[in-house]
Write a protein that holds these residues in place. Sequence first.
Motif: not given
Length: 260
Positions: A138-144
Motif C-alpha cells: 500500500l506504500t508503493r509510489p503512485g498507489l491511491k
Amino acid sequence: MAALLAAAGCSSSSSDDSPPASSGSGAGASAAAKKLSGTVTVFAAASLKESFTTLGKRFEAAHPGTHVTFNFGGSDTLAAGITAGAPADVFAAASAKTMKTVTDAKRASGTPATFARNQLEIVTLPGNPEKIASLKDLTRPGLKVALCDKAVPCGAAARKALDAAGLKLTPVSYEQDVKSALTKVALKEADASLVYRTDVRAAGGRVYGVEFPESASALNAYPIALLKDAPNRAAAREFVALVESAEGREVLDGAGFLRP
C-alpha cells in the motif's frame, strides 16, 4: 374502576422491567415478549448494516406490531448524537472507545456487552489489478489508498495495523465510515483501502479482499448497550437479547464477524 386502572398501570410498568426472553424470536418467546409493540430505534456502526438489517426483519416477524429502524454510520458520529440527546433505544458500536463516550455521559443502561469482533482486510478492485499482496504494498509510489478517518474505529484499527508493521502512508482521502472507504475503491476513486472483512464479504463481486497478518493486532470489539432513556425500553431489551442469542450469533457468523 380506579382499582382496575391502578392494577393495569402496575402490570404495564412491570413488563418493562421483566428479564429479556432467552431468544428474541421463535415459538418459545415469553408471553411478555409477544406483547411488544412500537418502534425500536437502533444506532449501529456502518459495518453492522447487513447483519442488523437481517436481525431487524426477524425481530419484526417474531413480534408483530413492532418496527425496527436503524441509523447506521461512523460510531464516533453516532456516539456524539446520543450524548447530544438524539432519541434512540440501542447503541451498537465498532469499538469500546466509542461506546465509552456514551457510558461516560451516563447514557447507557447497565454495562455494555461485547457481542462480536471484526478484522481488517485490504480491499481492491475485482481481480486485484495492482497485484497487492501485503500491507507494505500500500506504500508503493503512485498507489491511491483511502482510509477511514482516524476518529472512526476502522481508521483507528488501520493506524494500529500500520504501526505494527512499521509503515506510514498518506491516503488520498479520509472517509467518515467503513462503507464510504469501500465505496471509494468500488467507484475506482482509490486503488485500495483498509476495511473490515465483513464489508468485503457484503460487497460481493464489486471488490476483492486481501488478508494480511498485521490485522491480527488490530481486532475491534463490538459492544452493544440499551440506552438509559430508551423510548421503547421493553422492545429494545428484547432486540439486544436477540443480538446476543444463538440466532444472533449465527447471523453474525454468516456475515464474517468473529466471536467475542
